[in-house]
Design an enzyme around this catalytic site. Structure first.
Site, PDB file in Angstrom:
ATOM      1  N   GLU A 181      17.370  16.660 -20.454  1.00 58.55           N
ATOM      2  CA  GLU A 181      17.415  15.311 -19.887  1.00 58.55           C
ATOM      3  C   GLU A 181      16.023  14.690 -19.902  1.00 58.55           C
ATOM      4  OE1 GLU A 181      19.205  12.031 -17.584  1.00 58.55           O
ATOM      5  OE2 GLU A 181      19.481  13.243 -19.366  1.00 58.55           O
ATOM      6  N   ASP A 185      22.076  18.836 -19.530  1.00 58.84           N
ATOM      7  CA  ASP A 185      20.820  18.429 -18.894  1.00 58.84           C
ATOM      8  C   ASP A 185      19.770  19.537 -18.919  1.00 58.84           C
ATOM      9  OD1 ASP A 185      21.671  15.804 -18.070  1.00 58.84           O
ATOM     10  OD2 ASP A 185      22.914  16.787 -16.558  1.00 58.84           O
TER      11      ASP A 185
END
Length: 252
Positions: A80, A108
């Site tokens: 992310e 992420d």
């Protein structure tokens, strides 16, 4: 809302959020609620990985400061905040190295201790509803899901919360503070749907009780893992402001 975001979050996080929105043709000045949501999600992802390392024996440890020459490896790899091409390059590298199944959607984080990708969610709604939406979208038992809310609730795959209680409490405290600061500026109701805003009003008392149960200990030191980012939650002036806001919340 745009002014609030620029005042509340670290400039590096704001810059990353702007780049992410522009990558999808979105304007932070127009879609301000999404701007705030992306900044919040970025911050939670960075806080999730902060201080967590793996030592030379392969054990997971928490280090806030220490010998810079120690044989430590970051426990989490962060996708992310990277541009999509670079993020997928990192994912492919991890899969080739570890043999882990490649996820269909860009995750992420990657946890080197548990050898799994992690999808982080931050919701303004009920955690179980958002969890089910995430699980239905991902459709993979290989990707671990961990959802946080602005009221101190959380939900994770098989109730495996990955992090220790204090690390998770730090994230919950930050999310609750963001909500309180939004509310004090009259921005919270617009951040959630009209229906959700009414439900949140009914939960105010419960939320204050949750706030009172969270720890106030906040480190002033910057993690070796994030020295280049210098995240807002480790900035001394902002930490002092957060603590003051948090203590005020406790007294209500």
């Amino acid at each position: 809302m745009e002014d609030f975001v620029r005042q509340c979050f670290n400039p590096m996080i704001v810059e990353l959020a702007e780049k992410a929105m522009k990558e999808y043709g979105e304007d932070p000045k127009i879609e301000t609620n999404k701007f705030a949501a992306i900044c919040t999600h970025l911050e939670v992802c960075f806080m999730y990985s902060d201080f967590h390392f793996i030592d030379e024996r392969g054990e997971s440890i928490i280090v806030e400061s220490g010998d810079p020459n120690a044989l430590l490896k970051h426990r989490f790899e962060i996708m992310e905040g990277r541009d999509r091409t670079m993020a997928w390059t990192v994912v492919n590298s991890i899969c080739n190295t570890t043999g882990v199944e490649k996820p269909k959607f860009l995750p992420d984080l990657y946890d080197y201790k548990e050898n799994r990708f992690i999808e982080i969610g931050v919701t303004r709604r009920e955690v179980h509803i958002y969890y089910l939406e995430k699980a239905n979208k991902i459709k993979s038992e290989k990707t671990h899901i961990h959802i946080f809310s602005f009221t101190g609730e959380e939900m994770a795959t098989k109730a495996d919360y990955t992090l220790d209680e204090e690390s998770r409490a730090r994230i919950k405290t930050r999310l609750f503070t963001i909500r309180q600061e939004m509310a004090s500026r009259g921005l919270w109701d617009s951040f959630v749907s009209p229906k959700e805003a009414k439900r949140q009003l009914k939960k105010d008392l419960k939320s204050q009780e949750l706030c009172a149960g969270l720890p106030t200990k906040v480190s002033h030191r910057t993690s070796p893992a994030l020295k280049t980012l210098e995240p807002m939650w480790m900035d001394s002036s902002r930490t002092a402001a957060l603590r003051a806001s948090f203590l005020k919340c406790q007294k209500k």
